[in-house]
Scaffold this active site. Structure first.
Site, short mmCIF file in Angstrom:
data_model
loop_
_atom_site.label_atom_id
_atom_site.label_comp_id
_atom_site.label_asym_id
_atom_site.label_seq_id
_atom_site.Cartn_x
_atom_site.Cartn_y
_atom_site.Cartn_z
CE1 TYR A 1 -4.26 1.73 0.69
CE2 TYR A 1 -2.69 3.35 1.55
CZ TYR A 1 -3.97 3.03 1.10
OH TYR A 1 -4.93 3.99 1.05
CG PHE B 1 -8.97 15.31 -24.73
CD1 PHE B 1 -9.22 14.85 -26.02
CD2 PHE B 1 -9.35 14.50 -23.66
CE1 PHE B 1 -9.82 13.61 -26.23
CE2 PHE B 1 -9.93 13.26 -23.87
CZ PHE B 1 -10.18 12.81 -25.15
CG ASP B 2 -13.56 14.64 -24.77
OD1 ASP B 2 -12.38 14.32 -24.57
OD2 ASP B 2 -14.45 13.81 -25.03
CG ASP C 1 -3.62 17.11 -22.02
OD1 ASP C 1 -3.06 16.01 -21.87
OD2 ASP C 1 -4.81 17.23 -22.39
CB ALA D 1 -2.08 12.35 -23.77
CE LYS E 1 -4.87 9.30 -24.69
NZ LYS E 1 -5.67 9.34 -23.45
CG HIS F 1 -18.65 12.23 -26.72
ND1 HIS F 1 -18.57 13.27 -25.82
CD2 HIS F 1 -17.49 11.57 -26.61
CE1 HIS F 1 -17.40 13.22 -25.20
NE2 HIS F 1 -16.73 12.19 -25.67
N1 F0G Z 1 -5.63 14.71 -22.75
C1 F0G Z 1 -5.62 14.31 -24.02
C2 F0G Z 1 -4.94 15.14 -25.05
C3 F0G Z 1 -6.25 13.11 -24.37
O1 F0G Z 1 -6.25 12.73 -25.65
C4 F0G Z 1 -6.88 12.34 -23.37
C5 F0G Z 1 -7.56 11.10 -23.69
C6 F0G Z 1 -6.85 12.80 -22.04
C7 F0G Z 1 -6.21 13.99 -21.76
C8 F0G Z 1 -7.49 12.03 -20.93
O2 F0G Z 1 -6.78 10.90 -20.61
O3 F0G Z 1 -8.29 8.99 -21.19
O4 F0G Z 1 -6.31 8.69 -19.71
O5 F0G Z 1 -8.29 9.91 -18.91
N2 F0G Z 1 -7.83 10.76 -24.85
C9 F0G Z 1 -8.44 9.52 -25.27
C10 F0G Z 1 -8.69 9.59 -26.75
C11 F0G Z 1 -9.61 9.08 -24.48
O6 F0G Z 1 -9.38 8.71 -27.27
O7 F0G Z 1 -8.18 10.51 -27.40
P1 F0G Z 1 -7.46 9.56 -20.09
#
Ligand code: F0G
Length: 457
Positions: free
Chosen positions: A72, A124-125, A214, A216, A257, A449
């Site tokens: 833990y 990102f969304d 951000d 990823a 990613k 979506h």
């Molecule tokens: N930022 C970016 C640029 C992303 O593309 C994503 C996720 C996230 C943050 C959030 O990360 O999924 O680990 O919580 N993108 C995926 C996609 C879901 O299909 O582009 P997460």
């Protein structure tokens, strides 16, 4: 004769995928209320829904998982993970989270409050979701070139400095930080140049603002800097990554990613104070500081994946496969975002289906057609994902209606890419017969979506 390009890995384990008939797919997508997220994955032949968490781990990653320490507190896996994150990113403080949006949740709990504005390049969304959920607003400052899919610009993820300065100058007290998404997913996996990052940093310093990245797809961004930006061709990917991050105060990371794992994420930062404040939310939302919603074995896989994901040979194989699909589509005349991005092909649905009205979800219509054609699953990035304005509740119609075909890392062969390209060509050839799309019959109040249900018009 010049030797052809070939993958920098070979395949040791395979997973069968099932072919289906058009009649089966028509039935399945109807039962899924025409939402591709509702499909069972076994009904999909080539799954390009996302490149997130869908990559194939290496033999080294799998073997590191067997050494996971599941304590833990104070697990050796955490220290291995922290060492790798420090070495790759250069940040001192590291907080593991179960994925990228969890990193956003923890960090934004400290930094974002009601009424704030967060400028950036096409958030990102989930990033936008975490901002809007806190009654703050994401302000898009992407360069205009990004919204013209035919315009060739090497760094379409760049921030427009005059747009940014306008937001900064007009709202001095309301901006906690600027966010730079590398690569910019929403505009097509498009990179941000070092030159642009430096200029944003200069402005941020002038106004006393933090920069959050951000990150990823940070390694793909570094790859594009190496091959496209002047002065970087002789630098290693890791040197470029360290330079990119040297301009940031903190980063949020979805390790699903470029760290090539199936689950995981983190926050990394320079300041102890931000770390201490974030730690409180981390323990509340994610778990203790040395595991953050992950198993020890997951932390080991990320530690190894970060090294593999920042190797040039791997990145070249990866990006060239995306280019391979994109070039096939261009050959067939299919309109796509150009230049081709790092993780996905973005098909310009407005140019593909000019007869479908924007109120009938153009890119969603194309994605459903592609699924029926060949069992290929892409995803809509258009009016459906843009959702409603949080205040007026009106539908938002973004400039671009895109269907994204995201390529999982180290998973499919170029034969799969050929199949996807021909499937789209077939639809392209009969595009004038597609006149109507869909209407929503059920939707969630935020991030609709994922679960929206549709009927055919
Ligand atoms: N930022 C970016 C640029 C992303 O593309 C994503 C996720 C996230 C943050 C959030 O990360 O999924 O680990 O919580 N993108 C995926 C996609 C879901 O299909 O582009 P997460």
């Amino acid at each position: 004769m010049e030797l052809p390009f070939a993958e920098s890995y070979r395949i040791k384990m395979v997973e069968p995928v099932r072919r289906s008939t058009r009649a089966e797919r028509e039935q399945w997508i109807k039962e899924a209320s025409y939402n591709l997220f509702n499909l069972k994955s076994e009904y999909v032949f080539v799954d390009l829904l996302t490149d997130s968490g869908t990559g194939a781990m290496s033999d080294r990653q799998w073997s590191s998982m067997m050494l996971g320490d599941e304590s833990y507190a104070g697990a050796s896996s955490f220290y291995k993970f922290k060492q790798s994150v420090r070495e790759i990113t250069g940040f001192e403080y590291v907080i593991p989270t179960h994925q990228g949006r969890a990193a956003e949740n923890v960090l934004f709990s400290v930094l974002v409050k009601e009424g704030d504005l967060i400028p950036g390049n096409s958030h990102f969304d989930t990033t936008k979701g975490h901002i809007e959920f806190r009654k703050a607003r994401a302000v898009d400052c992407t360069i205009d070139e990004a919204f013209d899919t035919t315009c060739i610009h090497p760094f379409k993820g760049n921030i427009d400095l005059s747009k940014l300065e306008k937001v900064l100058a007009g709202n001095k007290d309301k901006i906690p930080f600027i966010i730079i998404t590398i690569t910019c997913n929403s505009s097509g996996g498009q990179p941000v140049s070092i030159e642009n990052i430096k200029a944003v940093k200069l402005l941020a310093d002038q106004y006393g603002k933090k920069i959050i990245m951000d990150s990823a797809r940070f390694a793909e961004n570094a790859y594009f800097i190496k091959v496209r930006e002047e002065g970087y061709k002789d630098k290693t990917i890791r040197e470029i990554v360290r330079e990119m991050f040297s301009y940031a105060d903190a980063i949020t990371m979805s390790a699903k990613k470029d760290a090539i794992v199936n689950i995981g994420g983190f926050i990394a930062m320079r300041e102890k104070e931000l770390y201490s404040k974030s730690s409180v939310f981390e323990i509340m939302y994610e778990g203790f500081l040395t595991y953050g919603g992950l198993a020890g074995r997951d932390l080991n896989a990320i530690a190894q994946g970060l090294y593999e994901g920042t190797e040039f040979d791997y990145l070249e194989t990866r990006v060239r496969q995306v280019e391979y699909l994109g070039n096939k589509l261009l050959e067939y005349g299919v309109p796509i975002q150009q230049p081709i991005g790092g993780h996905a092909i973005f098909v310009d649905a407005k140019r593909f289906l000019p007869h479908v009205r924007k109120e009938e979800y153009i890119a969603q219509t194309l994605a459903v057609n592609l699924y029926i054609e060949a069992g290929v699953r892409g995803v809509e990035i258009g009016a459906l994902m843009a959702d409603r304005d949080p205040v007026t509740r009106e539908n938002r119609y973004p400039e671009l209606e895109l269907m994204r075909l995201a390529i999982p890392r180290r998973v499919y062969t170029n034969n799969h890419m050929d199949l996807v390209a021909v499937a789209l060509k077939n639809i392209w050839d009969r595009r004038s017969t597609i006149k109507h799309g869909f209407r929503i019959v059920r939707e969630a109040p935020i991030m609709r979506h994922f679960t929206a249900e549709f009927e055919k018009i």
